[in-house]
Write an enzyme that holds these catalytic residues in place. Structure first.
Site, PDB file in Angstrom:
ATOM      1  N   ASP A  53      -9.267   4.225  -1.534  1.00 28.73           N
ATOM      2  CA  ASP A  53     -10.032   4.414  -0.270  1.00 28.73           C
ATOM      3  C   ASP A  53     -11.237   5.069  -0.798  1.00 28.73           C
ATOM      4  O   ASP A  53     -11.469   6.422  -0.774  1.00 28.73           O
ATOM      5  CB  ASP A  53      -9.189   5.375   0.575  1.00 28.73           C
ATOM      6  CG  ASP A  53      -7.851   4.698   1.064  1.00 28.73           C
ATOM      7  OD1 ASP A  53      -7.772   3.543   1.069  1.00 28.73           O
ATOM      8  OD2 ASP A  53      -7.335   5.503   1.583  1.00 28.73           O
TER       9      ASP A  53
ATOM     10  N   ASP B 268       0.800  -1.423   0.136  1.00 27.99           N
ATOM     11  CA  ASP B 268       0.056  -0.088   0.044  1.00 27.99           C
ATOM     12  C   ASP B 268       0.992   1.274   0.084  1.00 27.99           C
ATOM     13  O   ASP B 268       2.262   1.205   0.199  1.00 27.99           O
ATOM     14  CB  ASP B 268      -0.804  -0.086   1.313  1.00 27.99           C
ATOM     15  CG  ASP B 268      -1.899   0.866   1.212  1.00 27.99           C
ATOM     16  OD1 ASP B 268      -2.152   1.378  -0.072  1.00 27.99           O
ATOM     17  OD2 ASP B 268      -2.736   0.987   2.229  1.00 27.99           O
TER      18      ASP B 268
END
Ligand SMILES: *[C@@H]1O[C@H](CO)[C@@H](O)[C@H](O)[C@H]1NC(C)=O
Ligand SMILES: *[C@@H]1O[C@H](CO)[C@@H](O)[C@H](O)[C@H]1NC(C)=O
Length: 906
Positions: A580, A505
């Site tokens: 997100d 990530d």
């Protein structure tokens, strides 16, 4: 100290008090000096001319000088295997080398033969298969023809630009170009002035316009939170699509703003023709699109009055901050051909392990090792399948990757053992930033051995991320990659096992106090490249290193890596998700077009956080989200640390039942998904497809992006509307294309729009008539427990009472399939008889067998069926109609899938 304070304030401001994306954090084209420069050019005659006196023609390519005043460039046009042309422009006498991405191409593209057709004083024509290119010398312009039809023009609007590096002292006010990188520092002014006070090599942007005459729509350019067809951008209107990997907080939709990934490929499409362009460049890139159908009010009025139709056209303008012009024209002519041409350059997803297609349960964060065990126990207690548990950053010891929190995760080995004894896997997060803490072995090793990205003065670059002060590994340095690979070894990453996989990530990279939340462009990577040159490729270099780390750790199993940042070619090493997102209906809806554009960009293995990352979904949204996302390749629930727990077993019975139904439907179709990924690796077709891909001549599907096709047999329509009782579904293919609702087996014809009643229990999914889909319908707790389960073949008949389909079977985890240890079975149904045969001369010793046939749209009056195979020379089978005679069920054939057989209805 002051700097740190500012950084801290910034983090507080952005993470605690901001609601929604703060657009002020991110640049517009106008604020980006090179975009402003290139976009400011006016269309007209190009100043560039091709010097035909310098022309050199070889078997595969044509080369000439490209001139503009005293600027001398080297132009090359090369024919590439599979109906592709490559256009390259570099400086003839470069002062500094210009960057070419190192990881995107799967290898050097294979050249092909071109032939000279014609040569005159001001043009040259060459041919390659049924394609032709006409090179016009002055002004410089390239015309691409397919079967005599003009399909693409390069530099037709004269926007070609190539800013040459200059010596520092010459780098003064030259045609209004800035003498320094005016990367408007905005709110980082204090912090970053120092990074941007000079840019030693001067401006080096490149730009090129490409027109697609006759095109009606253009697709591609992931990643954006936008619809499937690209919209018209333009000065005074929408900003160009921006490709610049960024960590955008609560990203907004219907937007051309940059997101986490950048895949610079477009496909211009009309019912007659599809042609693509791959812009092989890893610097910040902006792309203007102008589709003549949009906003061309005058033209529509003229059309209306005169009754004539002006030719449709789409203009594209690529603008990159640095690097070379290296563009691939993908000549199509179908969408399928064009996508194949793209993946022939950048590669495919290798066949994943079987479990990766099952359900993944994640959250930021599972509190501790017992929490992980308990969550899985609750799935089991509620008869809900789950294969993979995920751990976000809190499992680490103080955000130091490759370590465990000594209290909350004191016995990772036992926790993992708990998971794997029930057939589950673990995925843990590993980010590319490294905590600057003395005593932390990774940091110490990186300092000692020079593995970090540098500031332009040669010192180690330092930025803020989860651990606080961090430095960033330089995956451009071969020694860093070698070192990084070993970090994944079981000796170094203690507590892990061969059943632990990786989530990379924050690798855009995300830097909380950096300009636009990323690394300053004048940071330096191995080889002397500025971060500016490599930015969009950094995450790919990261995932490349992780992939080889897992290959080294566990050589006999296929790696699994999820990455947020991505670029062209990422599919060869990892899979992606849409980052997100937010728990609202619009974000559920956008998950289909976002993943569809990624699939066109070669990255089929894509999903969106089920339920939405930020905020709490209501139960209706949550259920719809599960129903829709079982038809996306990557199926993972994930949620922000501030959200309420929402594991599916936590809800009331009716909600649990619906989610369980969705989970089971996903698991039932795992053999189908797995077969698609095998076909993807061998043939390059996307696993999920927009309707226009499969129905390219249907003008009605050009804008459809609330539906997707899984392979060519399943159509799903996302329900992203709250409180609805009917839904309009477009079913393509015409009256002879049959579509069967997979829940009630009702038959619809592909005649366009159908209004279909829906309740919360109903989702809208159809099997295409003509398909045979192999399912495993016995509910289990995880996919490994289904290994030896029998198959039910769903045989959806077309208007001629025929169907066919494939099933791929192997061990689901190793590379033995590369040594012919697999079965690839073709089923076909014709003349009321189902037959099976092996496509390839291979074998895999599976005990799986066939327990049922379900025939959709069956012939009438069937009384029974007869099975014939080597083991069963002649066996009578029971049959019965059900669901108002919409299906015919053939019971217990009991024949092994390895065995050739036939079943004849009578
Ligand atoms: C887009 O193209 C049309 C012609 O098709 C032209 O009239 C219009 O000015 C263009 N818009 C921009 C922003 O370039
Ligand atoms: C492993 O599972 C056992 C039995 O459910 C449980 O008591 C224990 O806490 C688990 N251990 C870890 C480290 O998760």
């Amino acid at each position: 100290m002051a700097r740190r304070l500012i950084s801290l304030l910034f983090i507080l401001a952005s993470t605690l008090y901001s609601m929604g994306v703060d657009k002020g954090n991110f640049k517009t084209c106008e604020q980006s000096s090179f975009c402003r420069r290139l976009r400011g050019m006016t269309a007209g005659e190009s100043k560039y001319k091709l010097d035909l006196n310098s022309l050199q023609i070889s078997d595969n390519s044509i080369e000439a000088n490209l001139l503009n005043g005293d600027v001398k460039l080297k132009f090359t046009l090369t024919a590439i295997n599979g109906n592709i042309f490559r256009i390259q422009v570099d400086e003839a006498n470069p002062l500094y080398k210009r960057y070419k991405p190192q990881f995107a191409l799967k290898g050097e593209p294979q050249v092909s033969k071109l032939s000279l057709l014609e040569r005159s004083t001001d043009s040259v024509s060459i041919a390659h298969n049924s394609d032709k290119v006409v090179l016009h010398a002055e002004p410089f312009k390239l015309e691409f023809y397919h079967d005599k039809e003009l399909v693409s023009v390069v530099n037709g609007r004269g926007l070609f630009a190539f800013e040459q590096y200059r010596k520092k002292q010459e780098n003064t006010n030259d045609e209004g170009q800035e003498t320094q990188a005016v990367d408007d520092p905005g709110m980082w002014e204090e912090n970053f002035k120092s990074h941007h006070d000079s840019k030693p090599k001067g401006p080096s942007a490149i730009g090129m316009d490409i027109s697609f005459p006759g095109a009606l729509r253009i697709y591609g350019l992931p990643e954006h939170g936008d619809k499937l067809p690209l919209r018209t951008t333009g000065p005074g209107g929408v900003d160009p699509y921006r490709l610049y990997n960024l960590d955008v907080f609560e990203y907004e939709l219907d937007s051309t703003m940059a997101l986490y990934g950048a895949v610079p490929v477009v496909y211009a499409h009309s019912p007659k023709h599809t042609v693509g362009l791959f812009w092989h460049n890893s610097a910040e890139t902006w792309v203007d699109i102008n589709n003549s159908k949009d906003g061309n009010v005058m033209a529509s009025i003229v059309n209306l009055v005169s009754g004539s139709k002006t030719e449709s056209n789409i203009d594209v303008h690529f603008m990159s901050e640095s690097g070379l012009v290296d563009a691939f024209m993908l000549m199509g002519p179908s969408p399928k051909d064009a996508v194949k041409q793209y993946v022939s350059l950048t590669g495919v997803h290798p066949l994943p392990q079987y479990y990766t297609l099952a359900y993944h349960q994640s959250r930021w964060n599972y509190n501790d090792q017992d929490d992980v065990t308990t969550v899985v126990q609750n799935f089991d207690a509620n008869d809900m399948p789950v294969d993979v548990m995920w751990l976000d950053i809190e499992y680490t010891n103080g955000k130091k990757y490759f370590t465990w929190d000594p209290v909350k995760f004191s016995h990772p080995d036992v926790m993992i053992q708990n998971l794997t004894t029930t057939g589950r896997k673990l995925v843990v997060i590993i980010d590319p930033h490294i905590k600057r803490e003395s005593g932390y072995f990774v940091h110490e090793d990186a300092l000692a051995n020079d593995y970090y990205v540098k500031n332009k003065d040669g010192s180690v670059y330092e930025g803020w991320c989860w651990p606080g002060s961090s430095s960033y590994l330089d995956f451009y340095k071969p020694e860093t990659i070698e070192y990084y690979k070993d970090l994944y070894s079981l000796e170094t990453f203690k507590g892990t096992t061969h059943d632990v996989y990786i989530w990379n990530d924050m690798n855009e990279p995300s830097v909380f106090n950096g300009p636009e939340v990323t690394m300053p462009k004048d940071c330096i990577h191995h080889g002397g490249w500025e971060h500016r040159d490599v930015h969009n490729e950094y995450a790919l270099a990261h995932v490349y290193s992780t992939f080889h780390g897992l290959m080294k750790r566990t050589p006999n199993k296929r790696p699994f890596i999820l990455t947020r940042g991505h670029f062209a070619g990422t599919q060869r090493y990892g899979i992606i998700w849409t980052g997100d997102n937010i728990a609202d209906w619009a974000h559920l809806a956008i998950s289909y077009p976002m993943c569809l554009n990624e699939a066109l960009g070669g990255i089929s293995f894509c999903g969106a956080d089920v339920g939405g990352f930020f905020n709490n979904p209501d139960v209706e949204l949550l259920q719809r989200w599960y129903q829709a996302s079982i038809w996306l390749p990557f199926f993972r629930a994930h949620a922000h640390i501030d959200t309420r727990r929402r594991e599916p077993f936590l809800f009331a019975d009716d909600v649990k039942n619906r989610i369980r139904t969705s989970l089971r439907l996903r698991y039932a179709h795992l053999p189908y998904w797995y077969t698609l990924f095998w076909q993807h690796e061998s043939a390059g077709e996307p696993v999920i497809r927009p309707l226009f891909y499969a129905y390219p001549t249907d003008e009605n599907v050009l804008d459809v992006d609330n539906e997707l096709l899984v392979g060519n047999s399943i159509l799903s329509r996302v329900i992203a509307e709250s409180g609805v009782s009917t839904i309009n579904v477009y079913l393509p293919g015409g009256p002879n294309e049959y579509w069967y609702d997979i829940e009630d087996f009702k038959l619809y014809h592909g005649t366009g729009n159908h209004n279909i009643p829906v309740s919360l229990d109903k989702s809208l999914v159809f099997y295409r008539g003509g398909s045979i889909i192999s399912r495993k319908d016995r509910p289990r707790r995880s996919s490994p427990l289904m290994r030896n389960d029998p198959y039910t073949l769903y045989i959806a008949l077309d208007s001629t009472h025929k169907a066919d389909g494939y099933l791929y079977v192997d061990d689901g985890e190793s590379f033995a399939y590369k040594n012919k240890k697999y079965l690839y079975i073709h089923f076909s149904f014709e003349d009321n008889t189902l037959t099976s045969e092996l496509v390839d001369k291979t074998d895999y010793p599976t005990t799986e067998w066939i327990e049922r046939l379900v025939i959709l749209g069956p012939p009438k009056g069937i009384k029974g069926a007869k099975l014939t195979s080597k083991t069963f020379p002649s066996v009578e089978l029971d049959t019965s109609y059900s669901n108002e005679d919409r299906i015919l069920v053939v019971r217990k054939p009991g024949v092994a899938v390895r065995e050739k057989f036939s079943i004849k209805l009578h």
